[in-house]
Write a protein that holds these residues in place. Structure first.
Motif, PDB file in Angstrom:
ATOM      1  N   UNK A   1      39.228  38.429  33.714  1.00  0.00           N
ATOM      2  CA  UNK A   1      38.162  39.233  34.502  1.00  0.00           C
ATOM      3  C   UNK A   1      38.446  40.472  35.122  1.00  0.00           C
ATOM      4  N   UNK A   2      39.741  40.741  35.546  1.00  0.00           N
ATOM      5  CA  UNK A   2      39.971  42.028  35.925  1.00  0.00           C
ATOM      6  C   UNK A   2      39.946  43.229  34.965  1.00  0.00           C
ATOM      7  N   UNK A   3      40.377  42.611  33.816  1.00  0.00           N
ATOM      8  CA  UNK A   3      40.465  43.841  32.674  1.00  0.00           C
ATOM      9  C   UNK A   3      38.843  44.079  32.277  1.00  0.00           C
ATOM     10  N   UNK A   4      38.011  42.946  32.469  1.00  0.00           N
ATOM     11  CA  UNK A   4      36.844  43.022  31.557  1.00  0.00           C
ATOM     12  C   UNK A   4      35.827  43.923  32.765  1.00  0.00           C
ATOM     13  N   UNK A   5      35.789  43.628  33.854  1.00  0.00           N
ATOM     14  CA  UNK A   5      34.876  44.219  34.949  1.00  0.00           C
ATOM     15  C   UNK A   5      34.905  45.659  34.886  1.00  0.00           C
ATOM     16  N   UNK A   6      33.897  46.555  35.073  1.00  0.00           N
ATOM     17  CA  UNK A   6      33.811  47.965  35.231  1.00  0.00           C
ATOM     18  C   UNK A   6      34.592  48.135  36.556  1.00  0.00           C
ATOM     19  N   UNK A   7      35.383  49.495  36.689  1.00  0.00           N
ATOM     20  CA  UNK A   7      36.041  50.097  37.811  1.00  0.00           C
ATOM     21  C   UNK A   7      34.728  50.251  38.778  1.00  0.00           C
ATOM     22  N   UNK A   8      35.030  50.068  40.140  1.00  0.00           N
ATOM     23  CA  UNK A   8      34.024  50.264  40.988  1.00  0.00           C
ATOM     24  C   UNK A   8      33.438  48.781  41.453  1.00  0.00           C
TER      25      UNK A   8
ATOM     26  N   UNK B   1      41.599  50.872  40.352  1.00  0.00           N
ATOM     27  CA  UNK B   1      42.225  51.264  39.094  1.00  0.00           C
ATOM     28  C   UNK B   1      42.908  50.174  38.411  1.00  0.00           C
ATOM     29  N   UNK B   2      43.291  50.044  37.242  1.00  0.00           N
ATOM     30  CA  UNK B   2      44.193  48.900  36.391  1.00  0.00           C
ATOM     31  C   UNK B   2      44.846  49.977  35.362  1.00  0.00           C
ATOM     32  N   UNK B   3      45.869  48.926  35.219  1.00  0.00           N
ATOM     33  CA  UNK B   3      46.842  49.208  33.746  1.00  0.00           C
ATOM     34  C   UNK B   3      47.197  47.945  33.341  1.00  0.00           C
ATOM     35  N   UNK B   4      48.148  48.181  32.228  1.00  0.00           N
ATOM     36  CA  UNK B   4      48.412  46.970  31.836  1.00  0.00           C
ATOM     37  C   UNK B   4      49.366  45.971  32.725  1.00  0.00           C
ATOM     38  N   UNK B   5      49.836  46.512  33.606  1.00  0.00           N
ATOM     39  CA  UNK B   5      50.874  45.749  34.600  1.00  0.00           C
ATOM     40  C   UNK B   5      50.178  45.300  35.997  1.00  0.00           C
ATOM     41  N   UNK B   6      49.116  46.386  36.269  1.00  0.00           N
ATOM     42  CA  UNK B   6      48.726  46.019  37.771  1.00  0.00           C
ATOM     43  C   UNK B   6      47.601  46.490  37.962  1.00  0.00           C
ATOM     44  N   UNK B   7      46.951  46.259  39.223  1.00  0.00           N
ATOM     45  CA  UNK B   7      45.223  46.679  39.336  1.00  0.00           C
ATOM     46  C   UNK B   7      45.384  47.329  40.835  1.00  0.00           C
ATOM     47  N   UNK B   8      44.556  47.949  41.344  1.00  0.00           N
ATOM     48  CA  UNK B   8      44.299  48.364  42.526  1.00  0.00           C
ATOM     49  C   UNK B   8      42.938  48.115  43.223  1.00  0.00           C
TER      50      UNK B   8
ATOM     51  N   UNK C   1      34.225  38.230  41.246  1.00  0.00           N
ATOM     52  CA  UNK C   1      33.237  39.288  41.620  1.00  0.00           C
ATOM     53  C   UNK C   1      32.665  38.805  42.952  1.00  0.00           C
ATOM     54  N   UNK C   2      32.302  39.852  43.902  1.00  0.00           N
ATOM     55  CA  UNK C   2      31.579  39.469  45.188  1.00  0.00           C
ATOM     56  C   UNK C   2      30.591  40.249  45.424  1.00  0.00           C
ATOM     57  N   UNK C   3      29.299  39.727  46.013  1.00  0.00           N
ATOM     58  CA  UNK C   3      28.535  40.759  46.284  1.00  0.00           C
ATOM     59  C   UNK C   3      28.799  41.845  47.417  1.00  0.00           C
ATOM     60  N   UNK C   4      27.943  42.899  47.589  1.00  0.00           N
ATOM     61  CA  UNK C   4      28.008  43.854  48.280  1.00  0.00           C
ATOM     62  C   UNK C   4      28.150  43.337  49.758  1.00  0.00           C
ATOM     63  N   UNK C   5      28.688  44.040  50.739  1.00  0.00           N
ATOM     64  CA  UNK C   5      28.801  43.407  52.076  1.00  0.00           C
ATOM     65  C   UNK C   5      27.231  43.655  52.739  1.00  0.00           C
ATOM     66  N   UNK C   6      27.025  42.819  53.823  1.00  0.00           N
ATOM     67  CA  UNK C   6      25.740  42.855  54.419  1.00  0.00           C
ATOM     68  C   UNK C   6      25.562  44.041  55.025  1.00  0.00           C
ATOM     69  N   UNK C   7      24.288  44.538  55.606  1.00  0.00           N
ATOM     70  CA  UNK C   7      24.211  45.830  56.253  1.00  0.00           C
ATOM     71  C   UNK C   7      24.902  45.393  57.646  1.00  0.00           C
ATOM     72  N   UNK C   8      25.279  46.722  58.095  1.00  0.00           N
ATOM     73  CA  UNK C   8      25.866  46.553  59.413  1.00  0.00           C
ATOM     74  C   UNK C   8      24.709  46.487  60.696  1.00  0.00           C
ATOM     75  N   UNK C   9      25.015  45.606  61.583  1.00  0.00           N
ATOM     76  CA  UNK C   9      23.997  45.128  62.434  1.00  0.00           C
ATOM     77  C   UNK C   9      23.832  46.491  63.427  1.00  0.00           C
TER      78      UNK C   9
END
Length: 78
Positions: free
Chosen positions: A7-14, A36-43, A63-71
């Motif tokens: 999954x980490x390798x498949x999803x787009x950066x961001x 970022x991601x490489x063959x050995x790690x992700x950031x 994957x998780x949804x965007x954070x809720x808007x600030x109150x």
């Protein structure tokens, strides 16, 4: 079920996601954008800064949804 590293390798950066890793005595989660991601790690860019995770330590990822808007700030009683 997709392996977490696949999954980490498949999803787009961001992509906002949480990555769980094994650490001595338990687990630790990083929640934020995959920057970022490489063959050995992700950031993952978390609220506290970037966290680099070796893929060999990843035990779960999703994957998780965007954070809720600030109150709006509370107003003191009049």
């Amino acid at each position: 079920m997709t392996h977490p590293v696949d999954l980490i390798r498949a999803v787009p950066l961001g992509t906002r996601m949480t990555v769980r890793r094994r650490i001595p005595g338990g687990f630790s989660d990083a929640l934020g954008e995959l920057i970022a991601r490489s063959d050995d790690d992700c950031t993952v860019e978390t609220r506290r800064g970037p966290v680099t995770i070796p893929l060999s330590e990843v035990s779960a990822a999703k994957q998780v949804p965007p954070p809720p808007p600030r109150r709006a700030p509370r107003r003191p009683p009049a």
